[in-house]
Motif scaffolding. Structure first.
Motif, PDB file in Angstrom:
ATOM      1  N   SER A 138      18.000   0.301 -12.896  1.00 33.93           N
ATOM      2  CA  SER A 138      17.004   0.316 -11.828  1.00 33.93           C
ATOM      3  C   SER A 138      16.658   1.778 -11.546  1.00 33.93           C
ATOM      4  O   SER A 138      17.566   2.603 -11.350  1.00 33.93           O
ATOM      5  CB  SER A 138      17.560  -0.351 -10.564  1.00 33.93           C
ATOM      6  OG  SER A 138      16.635  -0.245  -9.502  1.00 33.93           O
ATOM      7  N   ILE A 139      15.380   2.092 -11.534  1.00 39.96           N
ATOM      8  CA  ILE A 139      14.921   3.472 -11.340  1.00 39.96           C
ATOM      9  C   ILE A 139      13.948   3.518 -10.174  1.00 39.96           C
ATOM     10  O   ILE A 139      13.013   2.716 -10.104  1.00 39.96           O
ATOM     11  CB  ILE A 139      14.233   4.024 -12.604  1.00 39.96           C
ATOM     12  CG1 ILE A 139      15.172   4.006 -13.799  1.00 39.96           C
ATOM     13  CG2 ILE A 139      13.697   5.439 -12.368  1.00 39.96           C
ATOM     14  CD1 ILE A 139      14.502   4.379 -15.113  1.00 39.96           C
ATOM     15  N   GLU A 154       0.872  15.980 -11.672  1.00 38.89           N
ATOM     16  CA  GLU A 154       0.510  16.224 -10.281  1.00 38.89           C
ATOM     17  C   GLU A 154       1.231  15.255  -9.349  1.00 38.89           C
ATOM     18  O   GLU A 154       1.688  15.633  -8.275  1.00 38.89           O
ATOM     19  CB  GLU A 154      -1.006  16.116 -10.102  1.00 38.89           C
ATOM     20  CG  GLU A 154      -1.519  16.627  -8.776  1.00 38.89           C
ATOM     21  CD  GLU A 154      -1.275  18.130  -8.614  1.00 38.89           C
ATOM     22  OE1 GLU A 154      -1.172  18.572  -7.448  1.00 38.89           O
ATOM     23  OE2 GLU A 154      -1.179  18.849  -9.640  1.00 38.89           O
ATOM     24  N   LYS A 155       1.361  13.989  -9.773  1.00 36.10           N
ATOM     25  CA  LYS A 155       2.037  12.998  -8.933  1.00 36.10           C
ATOM     26  C   LYS A 155       2.679  11.938  -9.809  1.00 36.10           C
ATOM     27  O   LYS A 155       2.070  11.458 -10.765  1.00 36.10           O
ATOM     28  CB  LYS A 155       1.029  12.353  -7.970  1.00 36.10           C
ATOM     29  CG  LYS A 155       1.673  11.408  -6.959  1.00 36.10           C
ATOM     30  CD  LYS A 155       0.620  10.846  -5.995  1.00 36.10           C
ATOM     31  CE  LYS A 155       1.259   9.905  -4.984  1.00 36.10           C
ATOM     32  NZ  LYS A 155       0.254   9.334  -4.052  1.00 36.10           N
ATOM     33  N   LEU A 156       3.935  11.579  -9.454  1.00 35.77           N
ATOM     34  CA  LEU A 156       4.692  10.568 -10.210  1.00 35.77           C
ATOM     35  C   LEU A 156       5.345   9.607  -9.228  1.00 35.77           C
ATOM     36  O   LEU A 156       5.950  10.023  -8.230  1.00 35.77           O
ATOM     37  CB  LEU A 156       5.772  11.237 -11.062  1.00 35.77           C
ATOM     38  CG  LEU A 156       6.824  10.314 -11.692  1.00 35.77           C
ATOM     39  CD1 LEU A 156       6.182   9.423 -12.742  1.00 35.77           C
ATOM     40  CD2 LEU A 156       7.970  11.119 -12.309  1.00 35.77           C
ATOM     41  N   ILE A 175       4.853   1.849 -12.762  1.00 31.80           N
ATOM     42  CA  ILE A 175       4.874   3.303 -12.940  1.00 31.80           C
ATOM     43  C   ILE A 175       3.454   3.804 -12.706  1.00 31.80           C
ATOM     44  O   ILE A 175       2.496   3.245 -13.244  1.00 31.80           O
ATOM     45  CB  ILE A 175       5.345   3.692 -14.355  1.00 31.80           C
ATOM     46  CG1 ILE A 175       6.761   3.173 -14.615  1.00 31.80           C
ATOM     47  CG2 ILE A 175       5.303   5.210 -14.532  1.00 31.80           C
ATOM     48  CD1 ILE A 175       7.223   3.410 -16.051  1.00 31.80           C
ATOM     49  N   ALA A 176       3.335   4.849 -11.899  1.00 34.93           N
ATOM     50  CA  ALA A 176       2.024   5.451 -11.627  1.00 34.93           C
ATOM     51  C   ALA A 176       2.109   6.961 -11.857  1.00 34.93           C
ATOM     52  O   ALA A 176       3.014   7.616 -11.346  1.00 34.93           O
ATOM     53  CB  ALA A 176       1.581   5.167 -10.197  1.00 34.93           C
ATOM     54  N   ARG A 191      -1.525   3.712 -15.024  1.00 38.63           N
ATOM     55  CA  ARG A 191      -0.831   2.696 -14.228  1.00 38.63           C
ATOM     56  C   ARG A 191      -0.270   1.618 -15.158  1.00 38.63           C
ATOM     57  O   ARG A 191      -1.000   1.060 -15.981  1.00 38.63           O
ATOM     58  CB  ARG A 191      -1.788   2.030 -13.223  1.00 38.63           C
ATOM     59  CG  ARG A 191      -2.442   2.984 -12.232  1.00 38.63           C
ATOM     60  CD  ARG A 191      -1.425   3.470 -11.194  1.00 38.63           C
ATOM     61  NE  ARG A 191      -2.058   4.278 -10.164  1.00 38.63           N
ATOM     62  CZ  ARG A 191      -2.200   5.599 -10.226  1.00 38.63           C
ATOM     63  NH1 ARG A 191      -1.750   6.253 -11.307  1.00 38.63           N
ATOM     64  NH2 ARG A 191      -2.777   6.257  -9.240  1.00 38.63           N
ATOM     65  N   LEU A 192       1.047   1.342 -14.996  1.00 38.89           N
ATOM     66  CA  LEU A 192       1.687   0.281 -15.768  1.00 38.89           C
ATOM     67  C   LEU A 192       2.429  -0.630 -14.802  1.00 38.89           C
ATOM     68  O   LEU A 192       3.254  -0.163 -14.000  1.00 38.89           O
ATOM     69  CB  LEU A 192       2.683   0.860 -16.781  1.00 38.89           C
ATOM     70  CG  LEU A 192       3.524  -0.172 -17.550  1.00 38.89           C
ATOM     71  CD1 LEU A 192       2.626  -1.044 -18.435  1.00 38.89           C
ATOM     72  CD2 LEU A 192       4.605   0.506 -18.399  1.00 38.89           C
TER      73      LEU A 192
END
Length: 820
Positions: A138-139, A154-156, A175-176, A191-192
């Motif tokens: 889990s992440i 820039e953003k994660l 995930i973005a 985006r996934l």
């Protein structure tokens, strides 16, 4: 065990390497303490870290032990505000359990330990478990303005869990990523989303990158072979779109990829692919009406036009496949083809794969402009050798678009018969290209070539000009031979010899020239060749046209409306020179030329009738020529209505281009003044100047020259004649050009008209019958004024003239002249 170090005084190669890699980060003091027991059995160890990096405290500790697996607990590492905490267990099956937490408000605190410059903020929480013998994870991660080497984010944001990752992976979460830059490429947004769907995982993907908009929905089913079932897939860019026409599947396993039902809608066309790709190939592909404009989706500068139809069936080992293929491209066009005036191409080709080669049987049609056939075989990769034959025919008119920029045209048929061997990177060409009964026209510069007969032969990396001959407008011949090495990186080095005999090189309203040539052109022909040799002018005629004088300038912004033929020619020359001056070209040839002309260089028009001869040298470069010498006056006169004045000085020079520069002077005594007439400037725009001693206005000088009296004493008819003469030399009227038209109509080199005083007028004409011998005739109102003469130019300064009158009387004279 204990290890310590100081940035002020490194005590190991490692410490020096570490400091050099930190880009300004300094380890002031760093101490590592460790202890271990039972190294070969149930290992138990502890370690502590204490010191400072860039003035920030660095602290750390951990405990580790080994039994059936590995256990690391009490992990606590901090550098400045960055901290890593957690514990981790690895069992006998290498399945991991535990938790790791990273909190780094400024990743630069970890740059020294990562051996590279870091920046940005990252917070991550990773949980691992091995429940029921499966590896799960889990992440939960958040990051902003992360930078490492050439990668920036820039953003994660990531919240993702995975179940049974090592056997049958299943994912859940999302995930973005925003503004990812890596390897010079930019992904604006990605985006996934992963959602469990029974034994499969549903995947929704959306990516905006480099102008692309990519969207996909698929299901990932794990197993002995992992299968990806693609429900939808589309890619859009620059108004172009590629999309999956129907659901398809991709299976991965056993070192191979199996494609099933992959059908892409490409614009109005379709591409179908089925089969297996791996160490063994079993692949079928078919393209139907695929628009080549779709290439703009990858590179907008391609701007291709046309449609592709193709089929291929490929089997066998990937290193030596076998199978058949065929393609057809209709109306292929590209900016490079259109820019050179080439019509759309129709291409049809087919072949068979065998080993690492393919056979080739192709035709290329250039509309009505030509057709080529290519047969033979070629390597699939760049390592093999070419074995091709090229045969066909092309119309020389295909070059018109490229040539028309300079007002030129080419006619004829080129036949091609070539054999191509060698590698793809360095092909060797054998065979030849021939052009029969061709023609070339450059009206702007007055160059016309006819009956062009050429043959170019290839010999490996060299092209030989076996034959190149042409006839000029007057029937003279030009011939060239030479060799050119096919080495573009070296500027196509070569050596060419050009010879001509009695060739009319220029024939325009302004200049007509016939010459013998003996020229050598060598060096890098496409970059900076050297042109050397001799040009012997057998005859040259410069026509001074009816034009406004050089001192006249059109108002700023003036536009020429409906210019006549000669004006059009002058405007075109002017535009060409301006374009050439504005465009810096890397091409520049060195010149070393001699221009020689014993005599028969005539300058005529606007009352001028002069003959020149001499020799001059052209040196420097094409872009910056240097002229040494000039053509000197042999004899000449200036016709003022019925009055003739001999020229006392004259030079003809060239400052570049085909328009000569004039520098003439005539001086005579008329009435009570000494009159001087000068002509200067380019032949296309000469400037006439009249002066006298004592000083008088120009019309008064002309009046004395023509009528030996002041303008105020002229009769009405004489006043009209004076106005005509002024118009003649101002360029506003035709003046005495009627005499020039008469001279051309009679086909003579010189035509004289003298008032003759009380004896009445006389008319004389002469023509050269060789380079230095002329014959002439003179007649007048009285029989004794009629005579036949012969003139012989013994040297540049000595002339012998004999004359026989109708009454049988003869005379012989020797003339000697020098200019001081």
């Amino acid at each position: 065990m204990k290890a310590t170090g100081s940035a002020d005084k490194p005590n190991s190669d490692f410490e020096a390497l570490l400091e050099g890699a930190l880009d300004g980060h300094a380890i002031q003091k760093l101490a590592l303490h460790g202890a271990a027991r039972d190294l070969t059995g149930a290992l138990a160890a502890t370690a502590t870290l204490d010191g400072a990096i860039d003035g920030s405290p660095a602290r750390g500790k951990l405990n580790a032990r080994k039994d059936a697996g590995w256990t690391i607990d009490n992990l606590d590492l901090s550098v400045g505000r960055a901290a890593l905490h957690g514990a981790l267990t690895l069992d006998a099956q290498n399945l991991a359990s535990g938790r790791l937490s990273l909190a780094a408000p400024d990743l630069d605190d970890l740059s020294a330990l990562a051996l590279r410059k870091l920046s940005g903020a990252l917070k991550a929480d990773i949980i691992l478990d091995a429940a029921q013998g499966t590896q799960n994870i889990s992440i939960d991660a958040q990051g902003a303005r992360i930078r490492a080497a050439d990668t920036t984010i820039e953003k994660l944001s990531a919240k993702l869990s995975g179940h049974d990752l090592l056997r049958r992976p299943a994912l859940d979460g999302n995930i973005a990523v925003d503004a990812l830059h890596v390897g010079g490429k930019t992904i604006s947004k990605a985006r996934l989303t992963a959602t469990p769907a029974g034994a499969a995982t549903a995947l929704d993907l959306a990516v905006d990158a480099e102008g692309f908009a990519i969207a996909s929905r698929a299901a990932l089913t794990p197993g002995e072979k992992t299968r990806l079932d693609i429900k939808t897939l589309s890619a859009q860019r620059a108004g172009k779109r590629i999309a999956l026409a129907a659901p398809a599947s991709v299976t991965l396993g056993g070192g191979a990829v199996e494609l099933k039902g992959v059908a892409l809608a490409v614009g109005a066309g379709r591409l179908d692919i089925d089969g297996t790709i791996g160490e063994r190939l079993d692949l079928t592909a078919r393209a139907r009406s695929v628009p080549l404009s779709i290439a703009a989706i990858a590179d907008a500068s391609l701007a291709l036009e046309g449609a592709l139809d193709a089929e291929a069936r490929i089997t066998g080992d990937k290193k030596a496949p076998s199978g058949d293929w065929k393609i057809k491209i209709a109306k292929l066009s590209a900016p490079q083809l259109r820019g050179n005036g080439l019509p759309p191409l129709d291409i049809a080709a087919n072949g068979a794969l065998a080993g690492a080669r393919t056979s080739l049987d192709a035709t290329i049609a250039l509309g009505a402009g030509g057709r080529f056939a290519i047969t033979g075989s070629a390597p699939i990769d760049a390592a093999g050798a070419l074995d091709l034959k090229v045969k066909g025919e092309a119309d020389a008119k295909l070059a018109d678009t490229a040539l028309s920029v300079n007002g030129q045209s080419l006619r004829g048929k080129a036949n091609v018969d070539l054999r191509i061997a060698g590698s793809v990177a360095a092909p060797a060409i054998e065979g030849g290209v021939t052009l029969a009964n061709g023609s070339f026209a450059d009206p702007l510069n007055g160059v016309y070539l006819d009956h062009i007969d050429a043959k170019l032969d290839g010999h490996g990396r060299e092209i030989a000009i076996t034959r190149l001959t042409a006839l000029t407008k007057n029937g003279g011949q030009i011939a060239a031979t030479g060799k050119i090495a096919v080495e573009p990186q070296a500027g196509m080095p070569g050596a060419i010899r050009i010879k001509a005999k009695n060739a009319q090189l220029v024939s325009s309203d302004l200049v007509s020239a016939t010459a013998d040539l003996d020229l050598d052109i060598g060096g890098p022909l496409a970059r900076s060749p050297k042109v050397a040799g001799r040009v012997t002018l057998t005859t040259m005629e410069v026509n001074v046209p009816d034009r406004l004088p050089a001192s006249f300038q059109a108002p700023r912004g003036a536009v020429h409306i409906s210019p006549r033929a000669f004006a059009k020619e002058m405007l075109a020359l002017e535009a060409k020179e301006k374009a050439r001056a504005a465009k810096h070209s890397p091409f520049d040839a060195t010149i070393d030329l001699t221009l020689a002309a014993p005599n028969r260089i005539f300058v005529r028009g606007r009352g001028i009738d002069a003959e020149f001869g001499g020799e001059l040298k052209l040196n420097g470069t094409i872009q910056k020529p240097a002229v040494n010498g000039a053509f000197e006056l042999r004899r000449g006169k200036l016709q003022l209505l019925t009055q003739r004045i001999d020229l006392t000085r004259g030079k003809l020079s060239f400052a570049g281009g085909l328009v000569p520069q004039l520098d003439f002077a005539a001086e005579t005594t008329a009435s009570d003044v000494t009159a001087k007439i000068t002509v200067s400037g380019p032949a296309s725009l000469p400037n006439f100047s009249f002066s006298s001693s004592p000083e008088l206005p120009q019309d008064e000088v002309l009046s004395r020259l023509l009528f030996a009296k002041a303008s105020g004493s002229l009769s009405a008819f004489q006043a009209v004649q004076l106005a005509t003469a002024l118009a003649q030399f101002s360029g506003a009227g035709t003046g005495v050009d009627a005499f020039e038209k008469m001279r051309k109509a009679l086909g003579v080199d010189s035509l004289d008209l003298e008032a003759g005083g009380s004896s009445g007028p006389t008319v004389g004409a002469s023509r050269y019958i060789s380079d230095n011998i002329s014959v002439g005739v003179r007649t007048g109102a009285k029989p004794e004024q009629t005579a036949v003469s012969v003139g012989v130019d013994v040297t540049k300064n000595v002339r012998v003239k004999g004359e026989t009158k109708v009454d049988g009387k003869s005379s012989l004279g020797v003339g000697v002249e020098w200019e001081y």
